[in-house]
Motif scaffolding. Structure first.
Motif, mmCIF file in Angstrom:
data_model
loop_
_atom_site.group_PDB
_atom_site.id
_atom_site.type_symbol
_atom_site.label_atom_id
_atom_site.label_comp_id
_atom_site.label_asym_id
_atom_site.label_seq_id
_atom_site.Cartn_x
_atom_site.Cartn_y
_atom_site.Cartn_z
ATOM 1 N N ALA A 47 0.818 -1.122 0.010
ATOM 2 C CA ALA A 47 0.076 0.245 -0.141
ATOM 3 C C ALA A 47 0.946 1.355 0.056
ATOM 4 C CB ALA A 47 -0.841 0.056 1.248
ATOM 5 N N ARG A 48 2.125 1.047 0.048
ATOM 6 C CA ARG A 48 3.022 2.363 0.037
ATOM 7 C C ARG A 48 2.728 3.543 -0.977
ATOM 8 N NH1 ARG A 48 9.020 -0.366 -0.240
ATOM 9 N NH2 ARG A 48 7.669 -1.580 -1.922
ATOM 10 N N SER A 49 2.123 2.872 -2.322
ATOM 11 C CA SER A 49 1.700 3.866 -3.266
ATOM 12 C C SER A 49 0.753 4.775 -3.167
ATOM 13 C CB SER A 49 1.735 3.282 -4.562
ATOM 14 O OG SER A 49 0.646 2.225 -4.591
ATOM 15 N N ALA A 50 -0.209 4.264 -2.146
ATOM 16 C CA ALA A 50 -1.580 5.013 -1.864
ATOM 17 C C ALA A 50 -1.399 5.860 -0.589
ATOM 18 C CB ALA A 50 -2.614 3.872 -1.611
ATOM 19 N N LEU A 51 -0.226 5.720 0.053
ATOM 20 C CA LEU A 51 -0.031 6.520 1.136
ATOM 21 C C LEU A 51 0.762 7.861 1.028
ATOM 22 C CD1 LEU A 51 1.171 3.975 3.663
ATOM 23 C CD2 LEU A 51 -1.041 4.959 3.910
ATOM 24 N N LYS A 52 0.702 8.934 1.639
ATOM 25 C CA LYS A 52 1.295 10.050 1.183
ATOM 26 C C LYS A 52 2.371 10.465 1.914
ATOM 27 C CE LYS A 52 -3.288 11.938 -0.005
ATOM 28 N NZ LYS A 52 -4.430 12.705 0.248
ATOM 29 N N VAL A 53 3.020 9.550 2.601
ATOM 30 C CA VAL A 53 4.101 9.676 3.460
ATOM 31 C C VAL A 53 5.180 8.452 3.215
ATOM 32 C CG1 VAL A 53 3.408 8.742 5.612
ATOM 33 C CG2 VAL A 53 5.158 10.350 5.540
ATOM 34 N N LYS A 54 6.296 8.588 2.949
ATOM 35 C CA LYS A 54 7.105 7.473 3.039
ATOM 36 C C LYS A 54 7.636 6.879 4.317
ATOM 37 C CE LYS A 54 7.441 8.298 -1.507
ATOM 38 N NZ LYS A 54 6.558 7.674 -2.248
#
Length: 158
Positions: free
Chosen positions: A131-138
């Protein structure tokens, strides 16, 4: 060396990740027909809701602005029916005023929800990484902390 991506550590977070793609063996056979995140629960307001809707509602009421729900491809249409599709005008007309109002609230909440499809369910860690791509923070990362030879069990970077 550790690398931090995204806002400084003391910056308030404004998003939530809800993993909802799992199959629950302990709730079988009910979990075969309906993912546990969609099991109906009577909330404190007396309305029967899918469990995930209660989580989303509480997250947004707590001040978060974005919720990512990780779903399986098999149940994507069920989650879309709740958070994206809304109620048809014919159905809306049949609802009592309180439920009509709540229907509009669900539709508004849906504008702040992203449904992320996890193609293969390989555990909680995989769901978060996927889901990293959907989150707005790394993420806080250290790529070489545990060097591992390539194999089919290693999740490749995006």
């Amino acid at each position: 060396m550790w690398r931090i991506y995204g806002p400084p550590p003391h910056t308030p977070r404004n998003q939530a990740l809800i993993p909802a793609a799992s199959f629950s063996a302990s709730l079988f056979p009910a979990s075969r027909a309906l993912t546990p995140a969609l099991f109906p629960v009577i909330d404190s307001d007396g309305i029967m809701k899918p469990a995930v809707l209660i989580l989303v509602e509480e997250a947004l009421e707590a001040g978060l602005t974005h919720v990512v729900i990780v779903v399986s491809p098999h149940h994507l249409s069920d989650f879309r029916a709740i958070f994206e599709d809304g109620v048809s005008p014919a159905e809306l007309a049949r609802l009592p005023p309180r439920m009509r109002s709540y229907s509009h609230k669900i539709k508004e909440m849906g504008t702040r929800v992203t449904l992320h499809v996890q193609a293969r369910q390989l555990g909680l860690g995989h769901a978060v990484l996927d889901a990293r791509s959907a989150l707005k923070v790394k993420f806080l990362t250290r790529p070489s902390l545990f060097p591992t030879p390539p194999s089919r069990n290693v999740i490749p970077p995006p």
